[in-house]
Design a protein around this motif. Structure first.
Motif, PDB file in Angstrom:
ATOM      1  N   HIS A 161       0.841  -1.194   0.000  1.00 55.72           N
ATOM      2  CA  HIS A 161       0.000   0.000   0.000  1.00 55.72           C
ATOM      3  C   HIS A 161       0.880   1.250   0.000  1.00 55.72           C
ATOM      4  CE1 HIS A 161      -3.684  -2.212   0.617  1.00 55.72           C
ATOM      5  NE2 HIS A 161      -3.204  -2.797   1.689  1.00 55.72           N
ATOM      6  N   GLU A 162       0.480   2.217  -0.792  1.00 51.92           N
ATOM      7  CA  GLU A 162       1.220   3.476  -0.842  1.00 51.92           C
ATOM      8  C   GLU A 162       0.237   4.583  -1.165  1.00 51.92           C
ATOM      9  OE1 GLU A 162       4.600   5.136  -3.752  1.00 51.92           O
ATOM     10  OE2 GLU A 162       5.219   3.343  -2.651  1.00 51.92           O
ATOM     11  N   ASN A 163       0.153   5.556  -0.296  1.00 54.87           N
ATOM     12  CA  ASN A 163      -0.811   6.642  -0.479  1.00 54.87           C
ATOM     13  C   ASN A 163      -0.195   7.745  -1.328  1.00 54.87           C
ATOM     14  OD1 ASN A 163      -3.166   8.115  -0.237  1.00 54.87           O
ATOM     15  ND2 ASN A 163      -2.583   9.031   1.721  1.00 54.87           N
ATOM     16  N   LYS A 164      -0.036   7.443  -2.617  1.00 54.44           N
ATOM     17  CA  LYS A 164       0.586   8.394  -3.535  1.00 54.44           C
ATOM     18  C   LYS A 164      -0.036   8.219  -4.911  1.00 54.44           C
ATOM     19  CE  LYS A 164       5.156   9.662  -5.357  1.00 54.44           C
ATOM     20  NZ  LYS A 164       6.593   9.301  -5.370  1.00 54.44           N
ATOM     21  N   PRO A 165      -0.534   9.302  -5.513  1.00 53.21           N
ATOM     22  CA  PRO A 165      -1.185   9.168  -6.822  1.00 53.21           C
ATOM     23  C   PRO A 165      -0.195   8.806  -7.921  1.00 53.21           C
ATOM     24  CG  PRO A 165      -0.987  11.489  -6.208  1.00 53.21           C
ATOM     25  CD  PRO A 165      -0.566  10.694  -5.011  1.00 53.21           C
ATOM     26  N   PHE A 166      -0.645   7.970  -8.838  1.00 59.97           N
ATOM     27  CA  PHE A 166       0.184   7.605  -9.988  1.00 59.97           C
ATOM     28  C   PHE A 166       0.107   8.695 -11.049  1.00 59.97           C
ATOM     29  CE2 PHE A 166      -0.805   3.392  -8.178  1.00 59.97           C
ATOM     30  CZ  PHE A 166       0.487   2.893  -8.056  1.00 59.97           C
ATOM     31  N   ALA A 167       1.247   8.973 -11.680  1.00 55.19           N
ATOM     32  CA  ALA A 167       1.295   9.974 -12.745  1.00 55.19           C
ATOM     33  C   ALA A 167       0.424   9.500 -13.916  1.00 55.19           C
ATOM     34  CB  ALA A 167       2.734  10.196 -13.191  1.00 55.19           C
ATOM     35  N   GLN A 168      -0.608  10.270 -14.222  1.00 53.36           N
ATOM     36  CA  GLN A 168      -1.575   9.840 -15.232  1.00 53.36           C
ATOM     37  C   GLN A 168      -0.990   9.745 -16.632  1.00 53.36           C
ATOM     38  OE1 GLN A 168      -5.021   8.808 -14.461  1.00 53.36           O
ATOM     39  NE2 GLN A 168      -3.636   8.589 -12.699  1.00 53.36           N
ATOM     40  N   GLU A 169      -0.036  10.615 -16.937  1.00 54.95           N
ATOM     41  CA  GLU A 169       0.563  10.555 -18.275  1.00 54.95           C
ATOM     42  C   GLU A 169       1.377   9.275 -18.469  1.00 54.95           C
ATOM     43  OE1 GLU A 169       3.606  12.916 -15.786  1.00 54.95           O
ATOM     44  OE2 GLU A 169       1.425  12.639 -15.898  1.00 54.95           O
ATOM     45  N   ILE A 170       1.795   8.655 -17.370  1.00 55.45           N
ATOM     46  CA  ILE A 170       2.549   7.394 -17.459  1.00 55.45           C
ATOM     47  C   ILE A 170       1.596   6.200 -17.519  1.00 55.45           C
ATOM     48  CG2 ILE A 170       4.259   5.899 -16.353  1.00 55.45           C
ATOM     49  CD1 ILE A 170       5.408   8.536 -17.434  1.00 55.45           C
ATOM     50  N   VAL A 171       0.698   6.100 -16.538  1.00 55.72           N
ATOM     51  CA  VAL A 171      -0.163   4.911 -16.467  1.00 55.72           C
ATOM     52  C   VAL A 171      -1.160   4.838 -17.624  1.00 55.72           C
ATOM     53  CG1 VAL A 171       0.091   4.649 -13.982  1.00 55.72           C
ATOM     54  CG2 VAL A 171      -1.810   6.026 -14.880  1.00 55.72           C
ATOM     55  N   ASN A 172      -1.484   5.980 -18.232  1.00 51.43           N
ATOM     56  CA  ASN A 172      -2.407   5.970 -19.374  1.00 51.43           C
ATOM     57  C   ASN A 172      -1.692   5.887 -20.711  1.00 51.43           C
ATOM     58  OD1 ASN A 172      -5.063   6.145 -18.139  1.00 51.43           O
ATOM     59  ND2 ASN A 172      -4.443   8.173 -17.423  1.00 51.43           N
ATOM     60  N   SER A 173      -0.363   5.877 -20.671  1.00 49.04           N
ATOM     61  CA  SER A 173       0.400   5.727 -21.916  1.00 49.04           C
ATOM     62  C   SER A 173       0.230   4.315 -22.456  1.00 49.04           C
ATOM     63  CB  SER A 173       1.889   5.985 -21.652  1.00 49.04           C
ATOM     64  OG  SER A 173       2.671   5.557 -22.747  1.00 49.04           O
ATOM     65  N   PRO A 174       0.106   4.169 -23.772  1.00 49.26           N
ATOM     66  CA  PRO A 174       0.025   2.822 -24.346  1.00 49.26           C
ATOM     67  C   PRO A 174       1.276   1.985 -24.085  1.00 49.26           C
ATOM     68  CG  PRO A 174      -0.107   4.532 -26.065  1.00 49.26           C
ATOM     69  CD  PRO A 174       0.005   5.230 -24.756  1.00 49.26           C
ATOM     70  N   LEU A 175       2.379   2.644 -23.728  1.00 50.85           N
ATOM     71  CA  LEU A 175       3.614   1.911 -23.428  1.00 50.85           C
ATOM     72  C   LEU A 175       3.571   1.282 -22.039  1.00 50.85           C
ATOM     73  CD1 LEU A 175       6.206   4.445 -24.870  1.00 50.85           C
ATOM     74  CD2 LEU A 175       5.676   2.187 -25.790  1.00 50.85           C
ATOM     75  N   PHE A 176       2.759   1.863 -21.142  1.00 49.03           N
ATOM     76  CA  PHE A 176       2.608   1.274 -19.814  1.00 49.03           C
ATOM     77  C   PHE A 176       1.682   0.075 -19.963  1.00 49.03           C
ATOM     78  CE2 PHE A 176       0.867   0.668 -15.599  1.00 49.03           C
ATOM     79  CZ  PHE A 176       1.952   0.901 -14.761  1.00 49.03           C
ATOM     80  N   GLN A 177       2.264  -1.119 -19.967  1.00 48.14           N
ATOM     81  CA  GLN A 177       1.528  -2.315 -20.348  1.00 48.14           C
ATOM     82  C   GLN A 177       0.662  -2.888 -19.234  1.00 48.14           C
ATOM     83  OE1 GLN A 177       1.653  -4.113 -23.750  1.00 48.14           O
ATOM     84  NE2 GLN A 177       1.632  -1.883 -23.737  1.00 48.14           N
ATOM     85  N   ILE A 178       1.267  -3.142 -18.088  1.00 47.86           N
ATOM     86  CA  ILE A 178       0.518  -3.787 -17.007  1.00 47.86           C
ATOM     87  C   ILE A 178       1.221  -3.528 -15.677  1.00 47.86           C
ATOM     88  CG2 ILE A 178       1.690  -6.045 -17.078  1.00 47.86           C
ATOM     89  CD1 ILE A 178      -2.132  -5.532 -16.816  1.00 47.86           C
ATOM     90  N   ALA A 179       0.427  -3.427 -14.620  1.00 45.81           N
ATOM     91  CA  ALA A 179       0.955  -3.370 -13.253  1.00 45.81           C
ATOM     92  C   ALA A 179       0.543  -4.665 -12.570  1.00 45.81           C
ATOM     93  CB  ALA A 179       0.400  -2.162 -12.509  1.00 45.81           C
ATOM     94  N   VAL A 180       1.457  -5.235 -11.803  1.00 46.18           N
ATOM     95  CA  VAL A 180       1.215  -6.531 -11.160  1.00 46.18           C
ATOM     96  C   VAL A 180       1.357  -6.382  -9.659  1.00 46.18           C
ATOM     97  CG1 VAL A 180       1.856  -8.969 -11.127  1.00 46.18           C
ATOM     98  CG2 VAL A 180       2.310  -7.597 -13.176  1.00 46.18           C
ATOM     99  N   THR A 181       0.375  -6.916  -8.928  1.00 45.28           N
ATOM    100  CA  THR A 181       0.473  -6.955  -7.478  1.00 45.28           C
ATOM    101  C   THR A 181       0.108  -8.356  -7.009  1.00 45.28           C
ATOM    102  OG1 THR A 181      -0.131  -5.841  -5.429  1.00 45.28           O
ATOM    103  CG2 THR A 181      -1.896  -6.189  -7.038  1.00 45.28           C
ATOM    104  N   VAL A 182       0.245  -8.599  -5.701  1.00 43.97           N
ATOM    105  CA  VAL A 182       0.023  -9.954  -5.185  1.00 43.97           C
ATOM    106  C   VAL A 182      -1.172 -10.054  -4.243  1.00 43.97           C
ATOM    107  CG1 VAL A 182       2.425 -10.682  -5.448  1.00 43.97           C
ATOM    108  CG2 VAL A 182       1.701  -9.552  -3.335  1.00 43.97           C
ATOM    109  N   ALA A 183      -1.894  -8.939  -4.069  1.00 44.56           N
ATOM    110  CA  ALA A 183      -3.042  -8.951  -3.151  1.00 44.56           C
ATOM    111  C   ALA A 183      -4.157  -8.071  -3.698  1.00 44.56           C
ATOM    112  CB  ALA A 183      -2.624  -8.463  -1.769  1.00 44.56           C
ATOM    113  N   ASP A 184      -5.391  -8.523  -3.541  1.00 38.72           N
ATOM    114  CA  ASP A 184      -6.548  -7.754  -4.005  1.00 38.72           C
ATOM    115  C   ASP A 184      -6.622  -6.395  -3.322  1.00 38.72           C
ATOM    116  OD1 ASP A 184      -7.692  -9.615  -5.852  1.00 38.72           O
ATOM    117  OD2 ASP A 184      -8.401 -10.813  -4.159  1.00 38.72           O
ATOM    118  N   THR A 185      -6.268  -6.340  -2.055  1.00 37.85           N
ATOM    119  CA  THR A 185      -6.342  -5.075  -1.322  1.00 37.85           C
ATOM    120  C   THR A 185      -5.375  -4.037  -1.892  1.00 37.85           C
ATOM    121  OG1 THR A 185      -4.781  -5.992   0.284  1.00 37.85           O
ATOM    122  CG2 THR A 185      -7.124  -6.093   0.847  1.00 37.85           C
ATOM    123  N   VAL A 186      -4.186  -4.484  -2.311  1.00 37.24           N
ATOM    124  CA  VAL A 186      -3.225  -3.561  -2.915  1.00 37.24           C
ATOM    125  C   VAL A 186      -3.725  -3.111  -4.283  1.00 37.24           C
ATOM    126  CG1 VAL A 186      -0.845  -3.242  -3.683  1.00 37.24           C
ATOM    127  CG2 VAL A 186      -1.310  -4.603  -1.647  1.00 37.24           C
TER     128      VAL A 186
END
Length: 401
Positions: A143-168
């Motif tokens: 868990h991290e209380n920090k907003p993700f940079a929208q220009e990065i996460v919405n870029s078509p180059l940003f393929q996938i983010a992987v986590t190991v828990a539903d809560t995260v």
């Protein structure tokens, strides 16, 4: 030619940290699948002053034997330590930070030209990859209380983010991660833990079983309070006829828990400290029971059950605390007993019962071994890459043997 699958770690290697075991094994799995995978990480000291490394810092080469033994890696994985000479990380400024140097200097000027895709738990490196036109896979396990940079996460180059828990995953979405770009995937087990080591397991039992005790309970992992180590000390106190062993932890933590055991006059719990992954497999197979205690609280909602898969692969009966991050495994018989968190009494009763109902098998319990096969690191790597646009995937250069 852009061919490399770059897996970046921002810390020096090797270190006895669970997240480094996870990252090195994830990179190793991609290499085992046949991708030209290069593990990139900072290096300091004498190697950082080597003129060859300074002139040509990105040189994929054979993984050092020390890292192979430390993390149980195979030879297909290549490494490229990035030199970080003085004053990097010695003088505390943004421009002398090794993470900044790796992302802003080494990546665009030395690594970029041969990189097909980047995979990392380090956001700065992911951001650098996307800004330089390289597709990226991001791992985020806490868990991290920090907003993700929208220009990065919405870029078509940003393929996938992987986590190991539903809560995260939920907290990542709340912080701006597009829901369709974040998946939950459990960690995996290293193939060495599937191999049987009967002779080495016998040697462990001879070494560890003391004062006529015949039963061995083993815990592997960090020596943190929230992991339930204090509970395990109390369980050992209630079962003086059983030998308990903890593998893992930093030197300071080992010293701390040895003192706690001494103060409580518990002489049937041994703290081994960090042991090499090559030795850990046989230790898990030497046990009558593997312990997975845990406390309630925030950590129980996201803690990555890294050791649990190695436990499964050993075929040894498991007594585990019931916590949210293990919910997916509650219906499997591969965990012999479940206990509520924070209760040494309930954990003690479960250990006592399983010692009676599950005799140790040299070959391990087959249902557990079969169950875990779906969770190999290689299977995990394949699933992650299935979310990557086909044009962004690296080519397979050597087939797994």
């Amino acid at each position: 030619m852009k061919k490399h699958y770059i897996y970046f770690i921002k810390e020096e290697l090797p270190k006895p940290e669970a997240h480094l075991v996870q990252s090195t094994n994830a990179a190793n799995a991609a290499a085992n699948l046949g991708y030209s995978t290069v593990l990139v990480y900072p290096c300091k000291g004498k190697e950082a002053l080597n003129p060859i490394n300074l002139i040509n810092p990105f040189r994929p080469r054979k993984t050092p034997e020390k890292l192979i033994k430390y993390y149980n890696l195979q030879e297909k994985l290549k490494v490229s330590p990035l030199p970080m000479p003085f004053p990097i990380d010695y003088i505390k400024t943004k421009f002398t930070n090794s993470n900044t140097i790796a992302s802003k200097y080494y990546f665009p000027f030395h690594i970029l030209s041969t990189t097909k895709i980047v995979h990392s738990r380090d956001w700065n490196f992911i951001e650098a990859a996307v800004k330089n036109g390289v597709p990226a896979i991001y791992e985020h396990h806490h868990h991290e209380n920090k907003p993700f940079a929208q220009e990065i996460v919405n870029s078509p180059l940003f393929q996938i983010a992987v986590t190991v828990a539903d809560t995260v995953r939920e907290s990542m979405i709340a912080n701006g991660m597009p829901p369709e770009k974040v998946i939950k995937l459990h960690n995996g087990y290293n193939r060495l833990f599937m191999e049987r080591h009967p002779e080495a397991a016998t040697e462990w039992r001879k070494k560890l079983l003391q004062n006529g005790r015949e039963k061995l309970v083993v815990y592997s992992g960090a020596l943190e309070q929230f992991k339930g180590i204090d509970i395990l000390v109390d369980v050992a106190q209630q079962l003086p006829q059983v030998q308990f062993v903890c593998a893992g932890g930093k030197e300071k933590q080992v010293k701390h828990y040895k003192q706690i055991a001494k103060d409580k006059q518990v002489d049937n719990i041994t703290f081994l400290g960090f042991i090499l992954q090559q030795e850990l497999a046989s230790l898990l197979q030497a046990a009558d029971i593997l312990a997975h205690p845990h406390c309630s609280g925030k950590a129980a909602t996201f803690t990555s059950p890294l050791k649990l898969f190695d436990y499964f692969a050993s075929g040894t009966p498991i007594v585990s605390t019931r916590i949210p991050s293990l919910k997916d495994f509650e219906n499997t018989s591969s965990i012999s007993a479940w206990c509520e968190p924070d209760s040494s009494t309930e954990f003690t009763a479960s250990v006592t019962r399983i010692l009676e109902t599950h005799p140790r098998k040299i070959a391990g319990y087959s249902d557990s071994i079969e169950f875990v096969k779906q969770y190999s690191w290689e299977n995990r790597a394949e699933k992650i890459l299935s979310y990557v646009d086909e044009s962004f995937r690296p080519q397979i250069t050597n087939v797994e043997t």
